[in-house]
Write a protein that holds these residues in place. Structure first.
Motif, PDB file in Angstrom:
ATOM      1  N   THR A  42       3.975  -3.232 -20.532  1.00  0.00           N
ATOM      2  CA  THR A  42       2.633  -3.309 -19.966  1.00  0.00           C
ATOM      3  C   THR A  42       2.677  -3.292 -18.432  1.00  0.00           C
ATOM      4  O   THR A  42       1.722  -2.902 -17.782  1.00  0.00           O
ATOM      5  CB  THR A  42       1.928  -4.591 -20.464  1.00  0.00           C
ATOM      6  OG1 THR A  42       1.970  -4.605 -21.897  1.00  0.00           O
ATOM      7  CG2 THR A  42       0.479  -4.646 -20.038  1.00  0.00           C
ATOM      8  N   PHE A  43       3.802  -3.704 -17.844  1.00  0.00           N
ATOM      9  CA  PHE A  43       3.956  -3.718 -16.389  1.00  0.00           C
ATOM     10  C   PHE A  43       4.010  -2.289 -15.856  1.00  0.00           C
ATOM     11  O   PHE A  43       4.526  -1.391 -16.512  1.00  0.00           O
ATOM     12  CB  PHE A  43       5.253  -4.433 -15.981  1.00  0.00           C
ATOM     13  CG  PHE A  43       5.164  -5.927 -16.024  1.00  0.00           C
ATOM     14  CD1 PHE A  43       5.075  -6.667 -14.862  1.00  0.00           C
ATOM     15  CD2 PHE A  43       5.196  -6.610 -17.235  1.00  0.00           C
ATOM     16  CE1 PHE A  43       5.011  -8.054 -14.897  1.00  0.00           C
ATOM     17  CE2 PHE A  43       5.129  -7.987 -17.288  1.00  0.00           C
ATOM     18  CZ  PHE A  43       5.032  -8.715 -16.102  1.00  0.00           C
ATOM     19  N   VAL A  44       3.482  -2.090 -14.655  1.00  0.00           N
ATOM     20  CA  VAL A  44       3.578  -0.791 -13.981  1.00  0.00           C
ATOM     21  C   VAL A  44       4.426  -0.975 -12.722  1.00  0.00           C
ATOM     22  O   VAL A  44       4.482  -2.061 -12.145  1.00  0.00           O
ATOM     23  CB  VAL A  44       2.187  -0.210 -13.610  1.00  0.00           C
ATOM     24  CG1 VAL A  44       1.375   0.080 -14.849  1.00  0.00           C
ATOM     25  CG2 VAL A  44       1.434  -1.147 -12.686  1.00  0.00           C
ATOM     26  N   THR A  45       5.089   0.091 -12.310  1.00  0.00           N
ATOM     27  CA  THR A  45       5.930   0.047 -11.119  1.00  0.00           C
ATOM     28  C   THR A  45       5.109   0.399  -9.890  1.00  0.00           C
ATOM     29  O   THR A  45       4.336   1.358  -9.902  1.00  0.00           O
ATOM     30  CB  THR A  45       7.108   1.035 -11.266  1.00  0.00           C
ATOM     31  OG1 THR A  45       7.861   0.682 -12.431  1.00  0.00           O
ATOM     32  CG2 THR A  45       8.003   1.004 -10.048  1.00  0.00           C
ATOM     33  N   LYS A  46       5.277  -0.401  -8.841  1.00  0.00           N
ATOM     34  CA  LYS A  46       4.661  -0.115  -7.543  1.00  0.00           C
ATOM     35  C   LYS A  46       5.752  -0.187  -6.486  1.00  0.00           C
ATOM     36  O   LYS A  46       6.608  -1.072  -6.525  1.00  0.00           O
ATOM     37  CB  LYS A  46       3.575  -1.139  -7.192  1.00  0.00           C
ATOM     38  CG  LYS A  46       2.300  -1.016  -7.998  1.00  0.00           C
ATOM     39  CD  LYS A  46       1.245  -1.973  -7.440  1.00  0.00           C
ATOM     40  CE  LYS A  46      -0.061  -1.869  -8.198  1.00  0.00           C
ATOM     41  NZ  LYS A  46      -1.078  -2.805  -7.670  1.00  0.00           N
ATOM     42  N   SER A  47       5.698   0.737  -5.551  1.00  0.00           N
ATOM     43  CA  SER A  47       6.662   0.752  -4.454  1.00  0.00           C
ATOM     44  C   SER A  47       5.940   0.463  -3.145  1.00  0.00           C
ATOM     45  O   SER A  47       4.807   0.897  -2.942  1.00  0.00           O
ATOM     46  CB  SER A  47       7.348   2.115  -4.377  1.00  0.00           C
ATOM     47  OG  SER A  47       8.104   2.341  -5.553  1.00  0.00           O
ATOM     48  N   TYR A  48       6.622  -0.267  -2.280  1.00  0.00           N
ATOM     49  CA  TYR A  48       6.086  -0.633  -0.977  1.00  0.00           C
ATOM     50  C   TYR A  48       7.118  -0.310   0.090  1.00  0.00           C
ATOM     51  O   TYR A  48       8.324  -0.360  -0.156  1.00  0.00           O
ATOM     52  CB  TYR A  48       5.753  -2.141  -0.924  1.00  0.00           C
ATOM     53  CG  TYR A  48       4.677  -2.545  -1.897  1.00  0.00           C
ATOM     54  CD1 TYR A  48       3.346  -2.589  -1.504  1.00  0.00           C
ATOM     55  CD2 TYR A  48       4.978  -2.883  -3.206  1.00  0.00           C
ATOM     56  CE1 TYR A  48       2.348  -2.962  -2.387  1.00  0.00           C
ATOM     57  CE2 TYR A  48       3.988  -3.248  -4.103  1.00  0.00           C
ATOM     58  CZ  TYR A  48       2.680  -3.285  -3.687  1.00  0.00           C
ATOM     59  OH  TYR A  48       1.695  -3.645  -4.567  1.00  0.00           O
ATOM     60  N   LYS A  49       6.640  -0.020   1.270  1.00  0.00           N
ATOM     61  CA  LYS A  49       7.516   0.295   2.402  1.00  0.00           C
ATOM     62  C   LYS A  49       7.811  -0.957   3.214  1.00  0.00           C
ATOM     63  O   LYS A  49       7.024  -1.919   3.225  1.00  0.00           O
ATOM     64  CB  LYS A  49       6.863   1.340   3.321  1.00  0.00           C
ATOM     65  CG  LYS A  49       6.649   2.687   2.659  1.00  0.00           C
ATOM     66  CD  LYS A  49       7.976   3.359   2.435  1.00  0.00           C
ATOM     67  CE  LYS A  49       7.793   4.752   1.843  1.00  0.00           C
ATOM     68  NZ  LYS A  49       9.038   5.282   1.338  1.00  0.00           N
ATOM     69  N   LYS A  50       8.928  -0.930   3.907  1.00  0.00           N
ATOM     70  CA  LYS A  50       9.299  -2.007   4.817  1.00  0.00           C
ATOM     71  C   LYS A  50       8.134  -2.286   5.759  1.00  0.00           C
ATOM     72  O   LYS A  50       7.522  -1.374   6.300  1.00  0.00           O
ATOM     73  CB  LYS A  50      10.526  -1.592   5.619  1.00  0.00           C
ATOM     74  CG  LYS A  50      10.991  -2.610   6.624  1.00  0.00           C
ATOM     75  CD  LYS A  50      12.209  -2.114   7.372  1.00  0.00           C
ATOM     76  CE  LYS A  50      12.635  -3.150   8.411  1.00  0.00           C
ATOM     77  NZ  LYS A  50      13.862  -2.725   9.109  1.00  0.00           N
ATOM     78  N   GLY A  51       7.816  -3.571   5.909  1.00  0.00           N
ATOM     79  CA  GLY A  51       6.736  -3.981   6.803  1.00  0.00           C
ATOM     80  C   GLY A  51       5.387  -4.158   6.131  1.00  0.00           C
ATOM     81  O   GLY A  51       4.485  -4.762   6.713  1.00  0.00           O
ATOM     82  N   GLU A  52       5.232  -3.662   4.912  1.00  0.00           N
ATOM     83  CA  GLU A  52       3.939  -3.814   4.220  1.00  0.00           C
ATOM     84  C   GLU A  52       3.728  -5.258   3.789  1.00  0.00           C
ATOM     85  O   GLU A  52       4.646  -5.937   3.351  1.00  0.00           O
ATOM     86  CB  GLU A  52       3.864  -2.906   2.989  1.00  0.00           C
ATOM     87  CG  GLU A  52       3.556  -1.471   3.301  1.00  0.00           C
ATOM     88  CD  GLU A  52       3.232  -0.673   2.048  1.00  0.00           C
ATOM     89  OE1 GLU A  52       2.156  -0.897   1.457  1.00  0.00           O
ATOM     90  OE2 GLU A  52       4.074   0.167   1.669  1.00  0.00           O
ATOM     91  N   ILE A  53       2.485  -5.708   3.908  1.00  0.00           N
ATOM     92  CA  ILE A  53       2.076  -7.040   3.437  1.00  0.00           C
ATOM     93  C   ILE A  53       1.576  -6.872   2.008  1.00  0.00           C
ATOM     94  O   ILE A  53       0.692  -6.064   1.743  1.00  0.00           O
ATOM     95  CB  ILE A  53       0.952  -7.617   4.326  1.00  0.00           C
ATOM     96  CG1 ILE A  53       1.390  -7.699   5.789  1.00  0.00           C
ATOM     97  CG2 ILE A  53       0.479  -8.970   3.800  1.00  0.00           C
ATOM     98  CD1 ILE A  53       2.489  -8.693   6.072  1.00  0.00           C
ATOM     99  N   ILE A  54       2.148  -7.646   1.089  1.00  0.00           N
ATOM    100  CA  ILE A  54       1.722  -7.530  -0.314  1.00  0.00           C
ATOM    101  C   ILE A  54       0.904  -8.727  -0.780  1.00  0.00           C
ATOM    102  O   ILE A  54       0.299  -8.690  -1.837  1.00  0.00           O
ATOM    103  CB  ILE A  54       2.915  -7.285  -1.258  1.00  0.00           C
ATOM    104  CG1 ILE A  54       3.948  -8.398  -1.154  1.00  0.00           C
ATOM    105  CG2 ILE A  54       3.544  -5.931  -0.984  1.00  0.00           C
ATOM    106  CD1 ILE A  54       5.051  -8.288  -2.175  1.00  0.00           C
TER     107      ILE A  54
END
Length: 190
Positions: free
Chosen positions: A28-40
């Protein structure tokens, strides 16, 4: 190891589900990618998703207009959700920032609640997570109160050596509550 495998392994070891429930939950989980410096995660928002760190480094901190204080770093596969905000639908006071490119597995609160209603395993998961958070926070607060910065640094060397290899020293200094110059002096003494 594939993303789903890390998540499955985490649950198999930490929160044994029945096989059907675990496979369905992980899928059920989906993959998300974030770049260095992004606030999550940002102060004042309500946590509406479970986030599992699959790869990368995240720093967790408090901030005011004029200063920041690092309170944790996530370098290993684990949940990075603010469970208090998630469970009680209250605004978080924390920030989370990617120190590297990051891959997360994410599940919305709505899907999580649907799943836990179906399998009745969510309460145990949340209770267990909260127990661990309370124990870890109390231990951390006590250590920061009774130990010197040098003793805390030695503890990091012993128990979290990956932090010293992967996290910039100025972030470690903030975590210890000292200046980077003081950290440099401590490192020279050790």
């Amino acid at each position: 190891m594939k993303e789903a495998d890390k998540l499955s392994l985490f649950f198999s070891n930490e929160f044994p589900f029945n096989k059907e429930g675990l496979e369905e939950f992980v899928n059920t989980f989906v993959t998300k990618s974030y770049k260095k410096g992004e606030i999550i995660l940002e102060n004042g928002t309500i946590e509406n998703e479970l986030r599992f760190l699959d790869q990368g480094i995240i720093r967790e901190y408090y901030a005011t207009n004029d200063k920041e204080k690092n309170i944790n770093f996530y370098t290993n596969s684990s949940f990075i959700t603010d469970f208090s905000s998630f469970t009680h639908s209250t605004a978080t006071r924390k920030y989370q920032e990617c120190l590297t490119d990051v891959d997360l597995r994410v599940l919305s609160k709505e899907k999580f609640l649907t799943f836990t209603d179906q399998y009745q395993c969510g309460k145990l998961f949340i209770e267990t997570i909260f127990q661990r958070i309370v124990v870890n926070k109390e231990t951390e607060e006590f250590n920061h109160f009774v130990n010197t910065a040098e003793e805390l640094y030695l503890d990091i060397m012993k128990n979290k050596p990956d932090w010293l290899l992967e996290i910039p020293q100025y972030h470690i200094a903030s975590y210890l509550g000292i200046t980077p110059e003081t950290l440099s002096r401590i490192r020279k003494r050790i």
